[in-house]
Design an enzyme around this catalytic site. Sequence first.
Site, mmCIF file in Angstrom:
data_model
loop_
_atom_site.group_PDB
_atom_site.id
_atom_site.type_symbol
_atom_site.label_atom_id
_atom_site.label_comp_id
_atom_site.label_asym_id
_atom_site.label_seq_id
_atom_site.Cartn_x
_atom_site.Cartn_y
_atom_site.Cartn_z
ATOM 1 N N LYS A 108 0.863 -1.189 0.000
ATOM 2 C CA LYS A 108 0.000 0.000 0.000
ATOM 3 C C LYS A 108 0.897 1.234 0.000
ATOM 4 C CE LYS A 108 -2.470 1.560 3.744
ATOM 5 N NZ LYS A 108 -3.516 1.568 4.773
ATOM 6 N N ARG A 131 0.699 5.489 0.076
ATOM 7 C CA ARG A 131 -0.219 6.612 0.310
ATOM 8 C C ARG A 131 0.379 7.918 -0.209
ATOM 9 N NH1 ARG A 131 -4.576 7.266 3.775
ATOM 10 N NH2 ARG A 131 -4.160 5.277 4.808
ATOM 11 N N ASP A 154 -5.994 -5.685 10.714
ATOM 12 C CA ASP A 154 -5.337 -4.370 10.728
ATOM 13 C C ASP A 154 -5.452 -3.782 12.133
ATOM 14 O OD1 ASP A 154 -3.894 -2.263 9.689
ATOM 15 O OD2 ASP A 154 -5.365 -1.701 8.165
HETATM 16 C C1 R5P Z 1 -2.676 2.741 8.375
HETATM 17 O O1 R5P Z 1 -1.561 2.418 8.004
HETATM 18 C C2 R5P Z 1 -3.504 1.906 9.299
HETATM 19 O O2 R5P Z 1 -2.835 0.757 9.709
HETATM 20 C C3 R5P Z 1 -4.821 1.512 8.656
HETATM 21 O O3 R5P Z 1 -4.570 0.646 7.566
HETATM 22 C C4 R5P Z 1 -5.525 2.721 8.166
HETATM 23 O O4 R5P Z 1 -5.621 3.661 9.184
HETATM 24 C C5 R5P Z 1 -6.914 2.371 7.678
HETATM 25 O O5 R5P Z 1 -7.515 3.518 7.183
HETATM 26 P P1 R5P Z 1 -8.766 3.457 6.217
HETATM 27 O O6 R5P Z 1 -9.779 2.539 6.870
HETATM 28 O O7 R5P Z 1 -9.240 4.869 6.141
HETATM 29 O O8 R5P Z 1 -8.323 2.939 4.904
#
Ligand code: R5P
Length: 293
Positions: A190, A192, A217
Amino acid sequence: MKIISGPASKELAESVSNITGYQNVPIVSKIFPDGESYVRLDGSVLGEEVAIIQTTCPPMQDGKLFQLAFMADAAKRGGANKVTAVVPYLAYARQDKLFLSGEGISVETIARMLRASGIDNLLTVNIHSEPTLAQFPFSAKTVSAISLLAKYFVEKGYKKAYALAPDKGAMYIAQEAQQVLGGGAGHLSKVRDRYTGQTMQSGEGLDVKNQTVIIFDDIISTGGTIVGAAKILKEQGAKQVFTACVHPLLIGDAAKRILDAGVEEIIGTDSVPGPYSRVSLASIISNQLKGAV
Ligand code: R5P
């Protein structure tokens, strides 16, 4: 030790009090008409070590942080000799470094505010990045709830399910789950964009065809990460997809979007109380408090 039951985590604090046998000191709280917070300890803490249990999840995470600081101040003024903050979801933990010039490090500012209010140490759960805690002006520890989440799935009959992390940084989470589930584990990639917040996800070399996959997660916020991951898994032939996280923020219609993407079930903990908080943190918090953190 006495437990101070923060307004944001009343049920969790009551469970911890029941498990540990530590007396629960209730809090009287209200929000004034102008939006300011008021708290009062409804019991003595004189000469006691206290643990304030207060999560700081949305909505109103700033207000919850202030309530926490006010409870710590009240405890110290009431003669408590040590104040531990138990903050299952620590707001602002994702702004833990300077991503762009001109930013601050929000989580360090929060920690300094908490120190000034009288907090002596802090316990949190699956903080986004553990090294952050080394910068705090008091001793701070994070514990993991991933094995509790994985056990939930084992009890539902999904032993040997594949544990997937949505990015490389969360691979340790998938590995913790794998220890309990006993199946495979892997991660997606991933990236960003720091200006727009948009993410790009991809997954190569995963062995998920015809498998039950659980995406683990730390946080589900908008749900975008899980929706994207579920799409990739379906394209790669996964039989069933579930998701589990420690902090189910599930902002707006996140839960609906995840379920609409074909995810069978969303499981979270009571770090963020709500309809998906199927797993309680009470046992791990109690163990930590019994061991005096
Ligand atoms: C970011 O690296 C965190 O581990 C989560 O993957 C992230 O906060 C998830 O965010 P969202 O649900 O907005 O995609």
